[in-house]
Enzyme design. Structure first.
Site, PDB file in Angstrom:
ATOM      1  N   GLY A 173     -30.066  -3.783 -21.251  1.00 25.28           N
ATOM      2  CA  GLY A 173     -30.339  -3.937 -19.826  1.00 25.28           C
ATOM      3  C   GLY A 173     -29.679  -2.822 -19.059  1.00 25.28           C
ATOM      4  N   CYS A 174     -30.329  -2.425 -17.954  1.00 26.04           N
ATOM      5  CA  CYS A 174     -29.879  -1.253 -17.209  1.00 26.04           C
ATOM      6  C   CYS A 174     -28.948  -1.595 -16.072  1.00 26.04           C
ATOM      7  CB  CYS A 174     -31.088  -0.504 -16.658  1.00 26.04           C
ATOM      8  SG  CYS A 174     -32.113   0.174 -17.965  1.00 26.04           S
ATOM      9  N   VAL A 175     -28.823  -2.882 -15.767  1.00 28.59           N
ATOM     10  CA  VAL A 175     -28.000  -3.251 -14.613  1.00 28.59           C
ATOM     11  C   VAL A 175     -26.877  -4.184 -15.056  1.00 28.59           C
ATOM     12  CG1 VAL A 175     -27.975  -4.441 -12.408  1.00 28.59           C
ATOM     13  CG2 VAL A 175     -29.892  -2.984 -13.004  1.00 28.59           C
TER      14      VAL A 175
END
Lengths: 164, 105
Positions: free
Chosen positions: B103-105
């Site tokens: 996940g990027c966040v």
């Protein structure tokens, strides 16, 4: 892993649409998640992301976007003439917001707070601030300062600069 | 699949040093990984984060995002970055013996 880890990124956000603001926020916050120093510099319409009464009103641009499909995957293309109908931009914004929330990508105001707490530094472009006649009181508390392009290069020194 | 030595422990890991067999994890190994990651001592707030991550991971199959963690009230964003400097989600997951967060966040 490649040699020479990135140590600092300075990202310029120049667009005030939802799709203009999110990438900068995600990249800056993502940098902090990797221990990379991150600066965000808001210029022109991108400034809306740090203006108190605008930050909550950032929307998807549904006009002039040939990649506008609904739903995004395998959907029908939404031509500008439909995109300009009242409520289209609000609907697209709501739709993306809902999808992103499920992925734990927060709405912009919360994201700005989170990125700030994570150590991202927020700056506004002086030329834009002067042009739009904003004052210090118009900005969100997370904004570090209003800086010139020269100041920006100084802060960006030794790192990567990304323009969005 | 490789292995890595943390302190006096040899554990199964991937090539980034994340443990691949949670059965091997214990608190002493966690402390040894933490040392290697530059955290001299795991304190009560560290353990609170580690416990929560392990519980969430067991329930959902992956480590919680930073947002999920801060929303749960276990730790604030600033505090999380202070506790695990230089990449909190990754470091905390590594110490907790969990997979690298996606996940990027």
């Amino acid at each position: 892993m490649a040699e020479g880890k990135i140590k600092k990124v300075s990202i310029v956000v120049s667009k005030g649409s939802l799709e203009g603001v999110y990438p900068g926020l995600i990249m800056a916050n993502g940098a902090r998640m990797e221990g990379i120093e991150a600066n965000l510099f808001f210029t022109f319409f991108g400034l809306d992301a740090v203006v108190k009464n605008r930050i909550g009103k950032i929307r998807v641009a549904t006009v002039g976007n040939p990649a506008m499909y609904f739903p995004p995957k395998n959907g029908i293309r939404i031509p500008s003439i439909l995109g300009m109908l009242p409520g289209m931009s609000a609907f697209a914004t709501w739709y993306f917001g809902k999808t992103m929330d499920k992925l734990d990508i927060p709405p912009i105001p919360e994201f700005v707070e989170m990125a700030h707490d994570a150590g991202v530094k927020f700056y506004a472009c002086k030329a834009t601030v002067d042009m739009f006649k904003y004052e210090a009181k118009d900005f969100i508390p997370q904004l570090e300062s209003v800086i010139t392009v020269g100041d920006f290069y100084e802060k960006a020194a030794g790192g990567e600069i990304i323009f969005t | 699949m490789g292995s890595k030595t943390y302190g006096t422990f040899v554990v199964e890991t991937n090539d980034e040093g994340f443990m691949t067999n949670f059965q091997q994890w214990n608190k002493d190994i966690a402390a040894a990984i933490a040392k290697q990651e530059g955290i001299a001592e795991l304190t009560a707030p560290h353990w609170k984060v580690i416990d929560y991550m392990q519980k969430e991971s067991a329930a959902k199959g992956s480590a919680p995002s930073i947002r999920a963690m801060t929303k749960s009230g276990v730790v604030g964003t600033k505090e999380f970055y202070d506790l695990f400097p230089g990449g909190p989600a990754k470091k905390a997951a590594k110490i907790a013996g969990l997979k690298k967060p996606v996940g990027c966040v």
